[in-house]
Design an enzyme around this catalytic site. Sequence first.
Site, mmCIF file in Angstrom:
data_model
loop_
_atom_site.group_PDB
_atom_site.id
_atom_site.type_symbol
_atom_site.label_atom_id
_atom_site.label_comp_id
_atom_site.label_asym_id
_atom_site.label_seq_id
_atom_site.Cartn_x
_atom_site.Cartn_y
_atom_site.Cartn_z
ATOM 1 N N ASP A 1 1.129 -1.154 -0.121
ATOM 2 C CA ASP A 1 0.093 0.049 0.022
ATOM 3 C C ASP A 1 0.766 1.343 0.294
ATOM 4 O OD1 ASP A 1 -2.396 1.332 0.206
ATOM 5 O OD2 ASP A 1 -2.197 1.358 2.271
ATOM 6 N N HIS A 2 0.519 2.231 -0.847
ATOM 7 C CA HIS A 2 1.329 3.555 -0.888
ATOM 8 C C HIS A 2 2.592 3.236 -0.881
ATOM 9 C CE1 HIS A 2 -2.250 6.128 -0.568
ATOM 10 N NE2 HIS A 2 -2.613 5.468 0.318
ATOM 11 N N HIS B 1 -8.288 10.161 3.930
ATOM 12 C CA HIS B 1 -7.578 9.212 4.649
ATOM 13 C C HIS B 1 -7.712 9.657 6.289
ATOM 14 C CE1 HIS B 1 -4.860 8.045 1.477
ATOM 15 N NE2 HIS B 1 -5.463 6.902 1.766
ATOM 16 N N GLY B 2 -7.878 8.635 7.137
ATOM 17 C CA GLY B 2 -7.816 8.629 8.572
ATOM 18 C C GLY B 2 -8.856 8.823 9.317
ATOM 19 N N GLY C 1 -9.142 5.496 1.511
ATOM 20 C CA GLY C 1 -9.793 6.316 2.685
ATOM 21 C C GLY C 1 -11.268 5.750 3.006
ATOM 22 N N SER D 1 -12.712 3.884 5.092
ATOM 23 C CA SER D 1 -13.289 3.743 6.436
ATOM 24 C C SER D 1 -14.729 4.656 6.801
ATOM 25 C CB SER D 1 -12.455 4.078 7.666
ATOM 26 O OG SER D 1 -11.594 2.919 7.561
ATOM 27 N N ASP E 1 -8.561 0.828 6.910
ATOM 28 C CA ASP E 1 -7.483 0.729 7.841
ATOM 29 C C ASP E 1 -7.933 1.322 9.023
ATOM 30 O OD1 ASP E 1 -5.224 0.835 9.484
ATOM 31 O OD2 ASP E 1 -4.078 2.124 8.052
ATOM 32 N N ARG F 1 -8.313 0.294 13.455
ATOM 33 C CA ARG F 1 -7.544 1.202 14.285
ATOM 34 C C ARG F 1 -8.582 1.506 15.494
ATOM 35 N NH1 ARG F 1 -2.442 4.163 12.021
ATOM 36 N NH2 ARG F 1 -2.397 2.872 10.154
HETATM 37 P P1 13P Z 1 -8.891 4.770 5.933
HETATM 38 O O1 13P Z 1 -8.057 5.777 6.745
HETATM 39 O O2 13P Z 1 -10.211 5.381 5.530
HETATM 40 O O3 13P Z 1 -9.054 3.578 6.609
HETATM 41 O O4 13P Z 1 -8.127 4.333 4.505
HETATM 42 C C1 13P Z 1 -7.314 3.554 4.446
HETATM 43 C C2 13P Z 1 -6.476 3.461 3.283
HETATM 44 O O5 13P Z 1 -6.839 3.999 1.885
HETATM 45 C C3 13P Z 1 -5.260 2.816 2.859
HETATM 46 O O6 13P Z 1 -4.636 3.077 1.704
#
Ligand code: 13P
Length: 322
Positions: free
Chosen positions: A81-82, A179-180, A216, A218, A261, A265
């Site tokens: 990822d990334h 994200h986050g 992103g 979540s 992600d 968490r």
């Molecule tokens: P979230 O932060 O919304 O869970 O997104 C995770 C993500 O895009 C990982 O690449």
Amino acid sequence: MIVTTDALFKIAYGKYALGAYNINNVEQTMGLFRGCIESQAPFIIQLSKGARKYSDKRMIEAVIRAAEEIFPEAIFAVHLDHGDEETCYDCIDSGFYSSVMIDASHHSFEENVAITKRVVERAHAKGISVEAELGMLGGVEEDIAVDEGNACLTNPDEAIEFIKQSGCDSLAAAIGTSHGAYKFKGQQSLHFEVIEQIREKIAALGRPPTPIVMHGSSSVPKDEVLRINAAGGTLDPTACGVNEDEYLPAAKLGVTKINIDTDGRLVWTRVHREFFRDNPGQFDFRPPGKTFMDEYAKFIAHKNQKLGSAGQLEAVRAALAK
Ligand code: 13P
């Protein structure tokens, strides 16, 4: 069984989305595999640069290999990822990864194409597929921080040009997510019009479709945030993420990989904060660790239901055997 991301994409495209879950440790890995077996779902396990550095990349990769043995019925792909260019090459050369993401979205269009093209050449020579990103999501993820002012939706015409020029196998597009845990304030929805335009333009290319990836994704459930705060946390209670009921409609339009992600968490934080609030004399990490594995498995099974991947495991096994 570890399979190629490409094979999973071909089976799922236009029907449902594969959950791509970020993993850092043993407890998450156990919960992930249990949740996917319980819900009978294929999935993508993804490691970020930070996850590979957290203990040692060989440690987390060995944990995944062990999980493959412990859960022989699981069907999954392993994804970086990334990644930056150097990390992509490290993963490609390791022979362990099904796919890598090169994130050069902070560069100019031309630079992004050039970097992605180099990674695609190295990856394809080893049968590994490449996810690339165009457009910038807002929010913070590991060492990538984009303020909302600089976040921009992917331009569908540019997306097609980018796919053609870079040769990437899937495209992470900015379609209204960030994200986050500090996502949207108030009500916000995915930009379905952007997804639809990208999908139509991809179809017009007249070749196997390029899946769209949603980062992103979540949902930042309110009750989770409130429980964390009731146990001593100070998270922003107005934060809100993607409506889970939008995953499947997006999947039908070609969003085939949905990255999650932050929500995982939040499960970890809620379980541990509540455990130590309720058991202030405890110092053994195994009781909350066990609760976390159970809760994470439940969380994964729930997400797979929303993504439409639940119940697909045997159909995937049959399609792969053809
Ligand atoms: P979230 O932060 O919304 O869970 O997104 C995770 C993500 O895009 C990982 O690449």
